[in-house]
Write a protein that holds these residues in place. Structure first.
Motif, PDB file in Angstrom:
ATOM      1  N   ASN A  11      62.401  58.311  90.404  1.00  0.00           N
ATOM      2  CA  ASN A  11      63.062  57.102  89.915  1.00  0.00           C
ATOM      3  C   ASN A  11      63.502  56.231  91.078  1.00  0.00           C
ATOM      4  OD1 ASN A  11      63.062  57.367  87.028  1.00  0.00           O
ATOM      5  ND2 ASN A  11      64.466  59.085  87.288  1.00  0.00           N
ATOM      6  N   GLY A  12      63.449  54.940  90.866  1.00  0.00           N
ATOM      7  CA  GLY A  12      63.868  53.988  91.884  1.00  0.00           C
ATOM      8  C   GLY A  12      62.702  53.376  92.639  1.00  0.00           C
ATOM      9  N   PHE A  13      61.506  53.915  92.462  1.00  0.00           N
ATOM     10  CA  PHE A  13      60.329  53.396  93.155  1.00  0.00           C
ATOM     11  C   PHE A  13      59.309  52.793  92.183  1.00  0.00           C
ATOM     12  CE2 PHE A  13      62.232  55.948  96.381  1.00  0.00           C
ATOM     13  CZ  PHE A  13      61.926  55.304  97.558  1.00  0.00           C
ATOM     14  N   GLU A  14      59.680  52.651  90.907  1.00  0.00           N
ATOM     15  CA  GLU A  14      58.765  52.055  89.953  1.00  0.00           C
ATOM     16  C   GLU A  14      58.490  50.599  90.336  1.00  0.00           C
ATOM     17  OE1 GLU A  14      61.560  53.697  89.204  1.00  0.00           O
ATOM     18  OE2 GLU A  14      62.858  52.470  87.965  1.00  0.00           O
ATOM     19  N   ILE A  15      57.266  50.151  90.015  1.00  0.00           N
ATOM     20  CA  ILE A  15      56.851  48.823  90.475  1.00  0.00           C
ATOM     21  C   ILE A  15      57.068  47.725  89.438  1.00  0.00           C
ATOM     22  CG2 ILE A  15      55.176  49.665  92.155  1.00  0.00           C
ATOM     23  CD1 ILE A  15      52.987  49.044  90.099  1.00  0.00           C
ATOM     24  N   GLY A  16      57.465  48.072  88.255  1.00  0.00           N
ATOM     25  CA  GLY A  16      57.665  47.039  87.245  1.00  0.00           C
ATOM     26  C   GLY A  16      58.181  47.617  85.952  1.00  0.00           C
ATOM     27  N   LYS A  17      58.231  46.750  84.955  1.00  0.00           N
ATOM     28  CA  LYS A  17      58.669  47.181  83.631  1.00  0.00           C
ATOM     29  C   LYS A  17      57.473  47.720  82.862  1.00  0.00           C
ATOM     30  CE  LYS A  17      62.512  44.058  83.396  1.00  0.00           C
ATOM     31  NZ  LYS A  17      63.350  43.245  82.593  1.00  0.00           N
ATOM     32  N   GLU A  18      57.723  48.762  82.089  1.00  0.00           N
ATOM     33  CA  GLU A  18      56.648  49.357  81.306  1.00  0.00           C
ATOM     34  C   GLU A  18      56.136  48.363  80.274  1.00  0.00           C
ATOM     35  OE1 GLU A  18      57.313  53.217  79.694  1.00  0.00           O
ATOM     36  OE2 GLU A  18      57.719  54.083  81.662  1.00  0.00           O
ATOM     37  N   ASN A  19      54.830  48.416  80.056  1.00  0.00           N
ATOM     38  CA  ASN A  19      54.191  47.606  79.025  1.00  0.00           C
ATOM     39  C   ASN A  19      52.986  48.379  78.509  1.00  0.00           C
ATOM     40  OD1 ASN A  19      51.833  46.926  80.696  1.00  0.00           O
ATOM     41  ND2 ASN A  19      53.246  45.626  81.838  1.00  0.00           N
ATOM     42  N   ARG A  20      52.127  47.727  77.785  1.00  0.00           N
ATOM     43  CA  ARG A  20      51.003  48.439  77.159  1.00  0.00           C
ATOM     44  C   ARG A  20      50.043  49.033  78.188  1.00  0.00           C
ATOM     45  NH1 ARG A  20      47.046  44.272  76.206  1.00  0.00           N
ATOM     46  NH2 ARG A  20      45.135  45.394  75.931  1.00  0.00           N
TER      47      ARG A  20
END
Length: 120
Positions: A11-20
Motif C-alpha cells: 500500500n502507498g505505491f499504487e499508481i491510480g484509482k481502481e477502474n474497470r
C-alpha cells in the motif's frame, strides 16, 4: 484494446484509482495465475529490503503460476536478484532483451491504433 492491468506491491505505491481496467493488489501469487504478461520496475531504495524482495520478487517458480505462454518483461534497468530472481532471467518466460529491441515499433502501433489509423 481493453487491456487489464493489475499492479501488485505494498500500500502507498499504487499508481491510480481502481477502474474497470486497473486494479491494485498486495498479494502477488493470486494475480500471477491470471497473468499473460508480467512487468516489473526497479525498486525504490526504501523497498530494497529482504522482506519486500521475498514477498514480491518474480522468480522462475512464480512464473510457473502464470498463464500458458506468459512473458516476463522487466523494465530496465532491472537488478538481478531484486525485482527479478537470477533463475527467471535465462528462462523461456523472459522476453526483456528481445522485446526492448522492438519497443519503438510497439509504441508506434499503439499510437496508430488509438488514432484509428490502419496500415494496408
Amino acid at each position: 484494446m481493453d487491456l487489464k492491468f493489475n499492479q501488485v506491491c505494498i500500500n502507498g505505491f499504487e499508481i491510480g484509482k481502481e477502474n474497470r481496467n486497473y486494479k491494485f493488489h498486495t498479494d502477488l501469487e493470486p494475480i500471477l495465475s491470471l497473468s499473460d504478461v508480467v512487468l516489473t520496475d526497479s525498486l525504490p531504495n526504501e523497498l530494497r529490503t529482504e522482506k519486500y524482495i521475498k514477498q514480491y520478487q518474480i522468480t522462475l517458480e512464480r512464473m510457473k503460476i502464470t498463464n500458458k505462454h506468459a512473458m516476463l518483461n522487466p523494465c530496465p534497468p532491472f537488478f538481478r536478484n531484486e525485482e527479478v530472481s537470477i533463475d527467471a532471467i535465462p528462462s523461456d518466460y523472459f522476453v526483456g532483451y528481445e522485446f526492448k529491441k522492438n519497443l519503438l515499433c510497439v509504441q508506434q502501433a499503439i499510437i496508430l491504433f488509438c488514432l484509428g489509423i490502419t496500415l494496408d
